[in-house]
Every structure is written in C-alpha cells, then in structure tokens.
Design an enzyme around this catalytic site. Structure first.
Site, PDB file in Angstrom:
ATOM      1  N   LYS A 171       0.832  -1.206   0.000  1.00  6.46           N
ATOM      2  CA  LYS A 171       0.000   0.000   0.000  1.00  6.46           C
ATOM      3  C   LYS A 171       0.865   1.254   0.000  1.00  6.46           C
ATOM      4  CE  LYS A 171      -3.657   2.556   0.095  1.00  6.46           C
ATOM      5  NZ  LYS A 171      -4.706   2.538   1.120  1.00  6.46           N
ATOM      6  N   LYS A 239      -1.125  11.076   6.486  1.00  6.89           N
ATOM      7  CA  LYS A 239      -0.704   9.980   7.372  1.00  6.89           C
ATOM      8  C   LYS A 239       0.013   8.887   6.581  1.00  6.89           C
ATOM      9  CE  LYS A 239      -3.564   6.836   7.912  1.00  6.89           C
ATOM     10  NZ  LYS A 239      -3.950   5.543   7.277  1.00  6.89           N
TER      11      LYS A 239
END
Length: 289
Positions: A171, A239
C-alpha cells in the site's frame, strides 16, 4: 465464516460492510460514533457496545479505521481484539497502517492462536461502493485462503503479497505512485485552464493515451465541478505519506517526489482543508473553494 464483526464505518468502511450484508453475511458493527452506522443498522447490521462484545461472538473481525494508533488500541488493548477473539478465529486489518505494527500484531496473534492479515485497499469511495477494490494482503497463505471469499465480496483485484506487513508495504508503494501522480494531474488541469481549453474535452483526449490514470479519470471530473467531497481524506493521505517516508528512511532511500507531495498536502491541511478529498490539491494553486 458467516458472522462478521466490522469496526469502522467511515467513507469506505460503511460501503464495505454494506456489501457484506447484501452478500448474506451476518454483520455486527462497532464504531465510535453510532450515528455513522445508522444506514447499516437499517440494512440489518447489529450494533455492539464495545470491541469486547463484538469480538467474543464472531468468526472474523474486519477493521477499517483511521490511524495506526487506532489499530494498535483495537488489537493490543487490554480488552482488544487479540484479548477477546477466540482461538482459531481470523482478524483482518484493512486500515492503511504501519508495516512494523502489522508484524507486531501478527506475532502476538500467533501466540494467541489467532490468524491475522494486513489487507489495506485502494480504489476510494467508488471502489468501496462497487465492491471493486484492490486488496493488498500480508500474512499466512492458509489465512488468506480462509479470507478469500470475503475479499471477493469487497474487491476484484486481491493478491497475497507475502508475510505479515507485506500488504502494508504494498500500500505504501501504491500511495507513493499516487502522490506524484496527483501533482501531475493537478498541474495538467491548471495548465489546461490557463490555456483557455475546455477541461472536459482535454480529459476526453488524454484519458485514453499515455497520460491515463485512475486519478485522472475519477478525480479530475470532480475538480472541474469544484467537488472536493472526500473519497479519501487529505488528513489520511498525509498519514500514509508519512508512514511511507518513515519506512523509506529506515531503508536509506530518498523519495523527493513523495516529500514534495507531503509538503503540499500539509499546506492544505494548515489552511483547514484536511477533511477534503485529495483532489482538493488544486487549491494549492490558489483556486478558491
């Protein structure tokens, strides 16, 4: 695995849980704000008062929350998932989180005889609604095979990447590619508008050539409409980029494109746009909302 506990019913989690409900699974849900789960409750989901109550009675727990700190609390807290889920059961974290945390959770889960997969997704709100997400999985192959029927209700591109943490690392690769691509897509729009071109016509041309990308096809049309509704929050993208930068630092690699994207998005967050979608990057170039 017919009884599923689902934790986190935000922009994407709600649609994912709904797809499982409509596939015939019994879905028990918990989220910090019960009001966010109203539609799911109307569709037949069963509300649980806390994580302990949810984890004690289900075959599998799926978590889709915001930050690594949320994941750590859910899994490793005194009354968290690993403390209350029964041996032999399965937990799947679909949050984009830290690879190191995914490994830590997997190691502790092994001691409790619980299978754990890290399985972050890509595809945004559209992919979540349509059940067409890309799912990047880390963990044991046996656990992956056990979870595959669930994954196939949520996504169309489901691949086991390797051991625990591999899903999260994959990811990060995805987010690194998106970060620089969003800059390119946004600057292309700025150029087209400055040149007096019709943006929709430009998109119709370049979306099928070498410039094509998911962001160009799905997010550029929202920009043209001044639609900054989040398919993915800026605050969560920041983030993700910081996790990737931290991991890159550990591997002693320099990613200047990612650093630039993080800086640009942080500027927008400082301007109060952290809860807009990532397509709001156009506002970095002085467009007004």
């Amino acid at each position: 695995m017919k009884r599923i506990g689902f934790v986190g019913t935000g922009v994407m989690g709600a649609s994912m849980a709904l797809n499982l409900l409509r596939a015939g699974y019994e879905v028990l849900i918990y989220t910090r704000t019960k009001a966010k789960a109203r539609k799911l409750l109307q569709e037949g989901a069963v509300w649980q008062e806390d994580i302990k109550q949810l984890a004690e009675t289900v075959d599998v727990v799926i978590t889709m929350v915001g930050y690594p700190s949320d994941v750590e609390e859910l899994y490793l807290g005194e009354y968290g998932i690993l403390a209350t889920l029964k041996p032999g059961k399965l937990a799947i974290d679909m949050t984009t989180s830290s690879p190191m945390l995914a490994k830590k959770i997997a190691n502790e889960a092994k001691e409790a005889d619980i299978d754990v997969l890290d399985a972050p997704v890509s595809g945004g709100d559209v992919g979540a609604k349509n059940g067409s997400l890309t799912i990047m999985v880390g963990g044991d192959e046996a656990a992956f095979n056990k979870a595959k029927p669930l994954f196939e209700r949520l996504g169309q591109n489901v691949i086991l990447q390797g051991a625990a943490g591999s899903g999260q690392h994959t990811k990060m690769v995805n987010q690194i590619a998106i970060a620089s691509n969003m800059i390119g897509v946004t600057e292309a729009i700025v150029y087209a508008e400055a040149a007096g071109l019709n943006p929709e016509r430009v998109l119709a041309s370049i979306s099928f050539g070498a410039a094509q990308s998911w962001s160009l096809s799905n997010l550029a049309p929202r920009v043209f409409k001044n639609d900054f509704t989040p398919g993915f929050f800026i605050k969560h993208f920041i983030k993700d980029m910081r996790i990737a930068l931290d991991e890159a630092n550990k591997m002693a690699i320099d990613l200047p494109g990612l650093k630039l994207a993080e800086k640009m998005y942080q500027t927008l967050a400082d301007q109060g746009l952290s809860e807009k979608g990532t397509q709001a990057l156009i506002n970095y170039y002085s467009r007004q909302i």
